[in-house]
Write a protein that holds these residues in place. Structure first.
Motif, short mmCIF file in Angstrom:
data_model
loop_
_atom_site.label_atom_id
_atom_site.label_comp_id
_atom_site.label_asym_id
_atom_site.label_seq_id
_atom_site.Cartn_x
_atom_site.Cartn_y
_atom_site.Cartn_z
N UNK A 62 0.87 -1.18 0.00
CA UNK A 62 0.00 0.00 0.00
C UNK A 62 0.90 1.23 0.00
N UNK A 63 0.32 2.40 0.06
CA UNK A 63 1.14 3.60 0.24
C UNK A 63 1.83 3.51 1.59
N UNK A 64 2.91 4.26 1.77
CA UNK A 64 3.63 4.22 3.03
C UNK A 64 2.73 4.55 4.21
N UNK A 65 1.81 5.46 4.03
CA UNK A 65 0.93 5.88 5.12
C UNK A 65 -0.20 4.89 5.37
N UNK A 71 -7.45 4.87 6.43
CA UNK A 71 -7.19 6.14 7.13
C UNK A 71 -8.47 6.96 7.24
N UNK A 72 -9.29 6.92 6.22
CA UNK A 72 -10.56 7.63 6.28
C UNK A 72 -11.48 7.02 7.34
N UNK A 73 -11.50 5.69 7.44
CA UNK A 73 -12.32 5.03 8.46
C UNK A 73 -11.82 5.36 9.86
N UNK A 74 -10.51 5.42 10.03
CA UNK A 74 -9.94 5.80 11.34
C UNK A 74 -10.36 7.21 11.70
N UNK A 75 -10.29 8.12 10.74
CA UNK A 75 -10.69 9.50 10.98
C UNK A 75 -12.16 9.58 11.40
N UNK A 92 -2.77 10.95 9.47
CA UNK A 92 -2.98 9.57 9.91
C UNK A 92 -1.93 8.67 9.27
N UNK A 93 -1.30 7.83 10.09
CA UNK A 93 -0.29 6.88 9.62
C UNK A 93 -0.63 5.49 10.15
N UNK A 94 -0.65 4.49 9.27
CA UNK A 94 -0.89 3.11 9.66
C UNK A 94 0.46 2.46 9.95
N UNK A 95 0.57 1.80 11.11
CA UNK A 95 1.84 1.24 11.56
C UNK A 95 1.72 -0.25 11.86
N UNK A 96 2.86 -0.89 12.07
CA UNK A 96 2.87 -2.31 12.44
C UNK A 96 2.69 -2.39 13.95
N UNK A 97 1.45 -2.34 14.38
CA UNK A 97 1.13 -2.32 15.80
C UNK A 97 1.34 -0.95 16.41
N UNK A 98 0.78 -0.77 17.60
CA UNK A 98 0.96 0.49 18.31
C UNK A 98 2.40 0.71 18.74
N UNK A 245 -1.99 2.59 14.59
CA UNK A 245 -1.97 3.85 13.85
C UNK A 245 -1.60 5.00 14.77
N UNK A 246 -1.14 6.06 14.14
CA UNK A 246 -0.81 7.30 14.84
C UNK A 246 -1.50 8.45 14.13
N UNK A 247 -2.06 9.35 14.91
CA UNK A 247 -2.71 10.55 14.38
C UNK A 247 -2.13 11.77 15.10
N UNK A 248 -1.91 12.83 14.37
CA UNK A 248 -1.35 14.02 14.99
C UNK A 248 -1.11 15.13 14.00
N UNK A 249 -0.41 16.18 14.42
CA UNK A 249 -0.11 17.30 13.54
C UNK A 249 0.65 16.83 12.29
N UNK A 250 0.34 17.42 11.17
CA UNK A 250 0.97 17.01 9.91
C UNK A 250 2.49 17.09 9.97
#
Length: 393
Positions: A62-65, A71-75, A92-98, A245-250
């Protein structure tokens, strides 16, 4: 030969959780209450979506993010559950676990020598991640008399000119402690006044009892100062799918994406498709599991009361943190003897920081049948210790 190992890696101690888990795996008839892993299978409709993605050949990067749909569903999920809104394309960034998200956040934000405030007892990854990011971990010792919650005064006392990040680990592993909205508002006031940032680990946000979860990112002035970390392991019983995932300032997320890009590339594609289904149709699954956990939590608290074992009442995650100081031994010694003599595996509180010594972490992410067997054995063990103490006295 030249030493091949970096000094900062040498000082990091192996996880105390896994130590007892590995020992227990080599013994027969052990009841293990040590690992924080749901005993529920991943709900079938989520597994089915993962299987379907494989059948359709969705096995590419997928894309890196991460997948934009995820990401839209997480938002949407965070807006619905926590009343905080993120731009799916840039925040929003999708990661390998928290755990990967924690690591990326610290490496992206810390300059050498900057301090990370870590309330303890808490999850074992925070301190080593700070060290590996060349930060300086500063421990804030949480107290049982405060129900293991972080107080405004404790935070003020710990902040220096070098403080950069406050880790906010609530609902808490290992204590089960939560923070109320009012308590978070006091913390937020200090964070804003002292110009620091928050890493808010909310992996147990769906597992709260008696009261709902509040994200500090939802408070006025805090979204731009917070990296919110969450995932699918606990709420949806998706530990092996390795997705967070991680969410925060761009400006922060973009740098985390860069590190993620070079170290990982992207999170598992199959897991991402399954997670989309979890977010869309998983609310009933969460509620079913939460009710089961709450029943187990109440059973444990009643059992501790019956055997006279002191334990403050936790309202989050799936852990209890009973006090064993009356027996005059370290948490490590108590847990080792309990394993050897009664074949019950729990985690010493000291695995989560020095201030956790004198406590045990017992997970109730196990069946009620296993809990009943383990508590019976624990009661036998405690009775022997108390009887021995009276005889010696």
């Amino acid at each position: 030969m030249r030493d091949p190992i970096a000094e900062k890696v040498k000082v990091i101690q192996p996880s105390g959780i896994r130590k007892f888990f590995d020992i227990a795996n080599q013994m027969e008839e052990v009841v293990s209450l040590g690992v924080g892993e749901p005993d529920f299978d991943t709900p079938w409709h989520i597994r089915d979506e993962g299987i379907y993605s494989l059948e359709k050949g969705r096995t590419f990067y997928t894309s890196n993010s991460g997948l934009m749909e995820l990401r839209e569903e997480i938002s949407r999920y965070l807006e619905r559950k926590c009343r905080v809104s993120y731009n799916a394309a840039s925040q929003v960034l999708i990661t390998v676990g928290g755990s990967e998200a924690i690591d990326l956040c610290m490496r992206a934000m810390l300059n050498p020598g900057e301090e990370v405030l870590i309330p303890q007892p808490s999850f074992v990854s925070y301190l080593p991640c700070a060290v590996m990011a060349d930060g300086v971990p500063v421990i804030i010792e949480l107290r049982e008399e405060n129900q293991f919650r972080l107080t405004k005064q404790q935070l003020l006392d710990a902040i220096t000119e070098k403080t950069k990040i406050l880790v906010l680990p609530f609902p808490n592993n290992p204590t089960g402690a939560i923070m109320t909205k009012e308590e978070l508002e006091e913390i937020a006031q200090v964070v804003i006044e002292k110009d620091i940032y928050v890493l808010s680990d909310e992996i147990y946000s769906e597992l709260t009892y008696e009261t709902g979860h509040t994200s500090i990112a939802s408070l006025p002035g805090m979204k731009e100062r917070t990296v919110l970390i969450n995932g699918f392991s606990k709420a949806y019983a998706m530990t092996g799918w390795r997705l967070g995932y991680a969410c925060g300032p761009e400006e922060i997320i973009s740098q985390m994406v860069k590190l993620h890009q070079f170290a990982i590339m992207c999170a598992p594609t199959t897991s991402q498709y399954a997670a989309i289904e979890a977010l869309k149709n998983g609310d009933e699954d969460i509620e079913e599991m939460r009710k089961a956990y709450n029943g187990r939590r109440r059973y444990l608290m009643h059992a501790f009361h019956e055997m006279g074992l002191k334990c403050f009442e936790p309202y989050g995650a799936f852990y209890v943190f009973p006090c064993i100081k009356e027996f005059g031994m370290s948490s490590e010694e108590f847990a080792s003897r309990l394993l050897d003599e009664e074949h019950v595996a729990v985690v010493p509180g000291s695995a989560f920081g020095d201030c956790g010594d004198g406590y045990l972490r017992i997970s109730y992410a196990y069946s009620l049948e296993d809990l009943k067997v383990a508590l019976g054995r624990l009661e036998n063990f405690i009775k022997r210790l108390r009887d021995g103490g009276r005889q010696d006295g």
